[in-house]
Design a protein around this motif. Structure first.
Motif, PDB file in Angstrom:
ATOM      1  N   ALA A 187      46.149  27.053  37.560  1.00  0.00           N
ATOM      2  CA  ALA A 187      46.460  26.401  38.826  1.00  0.00           C
ATOM      3  C   ALA A 187      46.323  27.366  39.996  1.00  0.00           C
ATOM      4  N   GLY A 188      46.845  28.584  39.819  1.00  0.00           N
ATOM      5  CA  GLY A 188      46.725  29.579  40.877  1.00  0.00           C
ATOM      6  C   GLY A 188      45.291  29.988  41.136  1.00  0.00           C
ATOM      7  N   ALA A 189      44.497  30.105  40.081  1.00  0.00           N
ATOM      8  CA  ALA A 189      43.090  30.467  40.247  1.00  0.00           C
ATOM      9  C   ALA A 189      42.337  29.411  41.042  1.00  0.00           C
ATOM     10  N   VAL A 190      42.645  28.136  40.808  1.00  0.00           N
ATOM     11  CA  VAL A 190      42.015  27.063  41.576  1.00  0.00           C
ATOM     12  C   VAL A 190      42.378  27.175  43.054  1.00  0.00           C
ATOM     13  N   LEU A 191      43.629  27.522  43.331  1.00  0.00           N
ATOM     14  CA  LEU A 191      44.049  27.677  44.728  1.00  0.00           C
ATOM     15  C   LEU A 191      43.325  28.841  45.403  1.00  0.00           C
ATOM     16  N   GLY A 192      42.907  29.831  44.629  1.00  0.00           N
ATOM     17  CA  GLY A 192      42.207  30.971  45.205  1.00  0.00           C
ATOM     18  C   GLY A 192      40.707  30.802  45.326  1.00  0.00           C
ATOM     19  N   LEU A 193      40.140  29.729  44.779  1.00  0.00           N
ATOM     20  CA  LEU A 193      38.684  29.537  44.816  1.00  0.00           C
ATOM     21  C   LEU A 193      38.111  29.431  46.230  1.00  0.00           C
ATOM     22  N   PRO A 194      38.781  28.764  47.184  1.00  0.00           N
ATOM     23  CA  PRO A 194      38.187  28.674  48.532  1.00  0.00           C
ATOM     24  C   PRO A 194      37.933  30.023  49.187  1.00  0.00           C
ATOM     25  N   SER A 195      38.652  31.064  48.769  1.00  0.00           N
ATOM     26  CA  SER A 195      38.441  32.388  49.358  1.00  0.00           C
ATOM     27  C   SER A 195      37.124  33.011  48.916  1.00  0.00           C
ATOM     28  N   LYS A 196      36.576  32.561  47.786  1.00  0.00           N
ATOM     29  CA  LYS A 196      35.325  33.070  47.230  1.00  0.00           C
ATOM     30  C   LYS A 196      35.406  34.565  46.923  1.00  0.00           C
ATOM     31  N   ARG A 197      36.587  35.032  46.605  1.00  0.00           N
ATOM     32  CA  ARG A 197      36.790  36.447  46.253  1.00  0.00           C
ATOM     33  C   ARG A 197      37.569  36.506  44.947  1.00  0.00           C
ATOM     34  N   MET A 198      36.992  37.174  43.961  1.00  0.00           N
ATOM     35  CA  MET A 198      37.608  37.224  42.644  1.00  0.00           C
ATOM     36  C   MET A 198      38.980  37.920  42.647  1.00  0.00           C
ATOM     37  N   PRO A 199      39.188  38.979  43.415  1.00  0.00           N
ATOM     38  CA  PRO A 199      40.537  39.552  43.431  1.00  0.00           C
ATOM     39  C   PRO A 199      41.604  38.558  43.888  1.00  0.00           C
ATOM     40  N   VAL A 200      41.253  37.758  44.874  1.00  0.00           N
ATOM     41  CA  VAL A 200      42.211  36.747  45.355  1.00  0.00           C
ATOM     42  C   VAL A 200      42.448  35.694  44.270  1.00  0.00           C
ATOM     43  N   VAL A 201      41.393  35.291  43.589  1.00  0.00           N
ATOM     44  CA  VAL A 201      41.528  34.294  42.517  1.00  0.00           C
ATOM     45  C   VAL A 201      42.448  34.811  41.420  1.00  0.00           C
ATOM     46  N   PHE A 202      42.225  36.046  40.981  1.00  0.00           N
ATOM     47  CA  PHE A 202      43.062  36.606  39.919  1.00  0.00           C
ATOM     48  C   PHE A 202      44.485  36.885  40.402  1.00  0.00           C
ATOM     49  N   ALA A 203      44.612  37.285  41.647  1.00  0.00           N
ATOM     50  CA  ALA A 203      45.947  37.566  42.171  1.00  0.00           C
ATOM     51  C   ALA A 203      46.784  36.294  42.249  1.00  0.00           C
ATOM     52  N   LEU A 204      46.201  35.245  42.801  1.00  0.00           N
ATOM     53  CA  LEU A 204      46.942  33.978  42.878  1.00  0.00           C
ATOM     54  C   LEU A 204      47.206  33.421  41.481  1.00  0.00           C
ATOM     55  N   GLY A 205      46.220  33.535  40.591  1.00  0.00           N
ATOM     56  CA  GLY A 205      46.426  33.068  39.224  1.00  0.00           C
ATOM     57  C   GLY A 205      47.543  33.813  38.527  1.00  0.00           C
TER      58      GLY A 205
END
Length: 207
Positions: free
Chosen positions: A103-121
């Motif tokens: 769920a967190g990774a999906v929320l980070g997808l709009p940023s288009k940055r993998m660190p943000v995706v993993f951090a939110l996830g």
């Protein structure tokens, strides 16, 4: 009676450890629909608070990302967590943490940055896992609730011997165990000093 009690304990233990498989697709679809409704509500509020005149269709044009994330994030959590539960046949912290990560990774997808995706996830997964570890509540651990549920299950499924019931609440008032009438006559004889013979009524039909 001992065998009945053992059976009751085994049944209670089975109820406690039994796992019921989830319908992953059905639950995911229902979660997505609820998230979609929540997304529409948030987009409508955002549209109403806009300082520009964007019109009614601004809910779809400007609010599409919010609506999509509100539907996709809970759906991802439900799909991943329920799939993990079904594969491992356990409803535990790991399933909740993996679902939270998705769920967190999906929320980070709009940023288009993998660190943000993993951090939110990782953040959402950690919070969700900790919440599950606490039993879905913030004031106590799950083991306390499980112990109470186990005792309640034992109380409902264990067959209590008649002797124990009679010893606790006594005879009479509709409770008549074997030998009740004989003991009743003996008590009357001891208390009042006279004997009561049992009444034998027979009905003979006339020819």
């Amino acid at each position: 009676m001992a065998s009945h009690e053992d059976h009751g304990h085994q049944a209670a233990a089975g109820l406690e450890t039994a796992y019921h498989a989830h319908d992953t697709l059905d639950e995911t679809a229902k979660t997505a629909v609820v998230g979609l409704g929540a997304g529409f509500f948030m987009a409508a509020v955002q549209n109403a608070l806009s300082k520009r005149n964007v019109g009614a269709f601004g809910i779809f044009s400007r609010g599409a990302p919010i609506i999509g994330l509100a539907a996709a994030s809970p759906a991802a959590y439900t799909f991943v967590s329920r799939t993990t539960m079904n594969l491992r046949e356990k409803d535990d912290t790991l399933a909740a943490a993996l679902g939270g990560f998705a769920a967190g990774a999906v929320l980070g997808l709009p940023s288009k940055r993998m660190p943000v995706v993993f951090a939110l996830g990782g953040f959402v997964g950690g919070v969700q896992g900790a919440f599950k570890l606490l039993g879905g509540r913030l004031d106590s651990f799950k083991e306390e609730d499980d112990e109470f549920a186990r005792k309640e299950t034992l109380r409902r499924t264990t067959r209590i011997p008649v002797e124990q019931t009679v010893a606790e609440i006594g005879e009479g008032r509709g409770i008549k165990p074997p030998g009740y009438e004989e003991r009743r006559r003996e008590r009357i004889q001891e208390k009042y000093g006279f004997e009561i013979d049992p009444v034998k009524a027979t009905v003979e039909g006339s020819q």
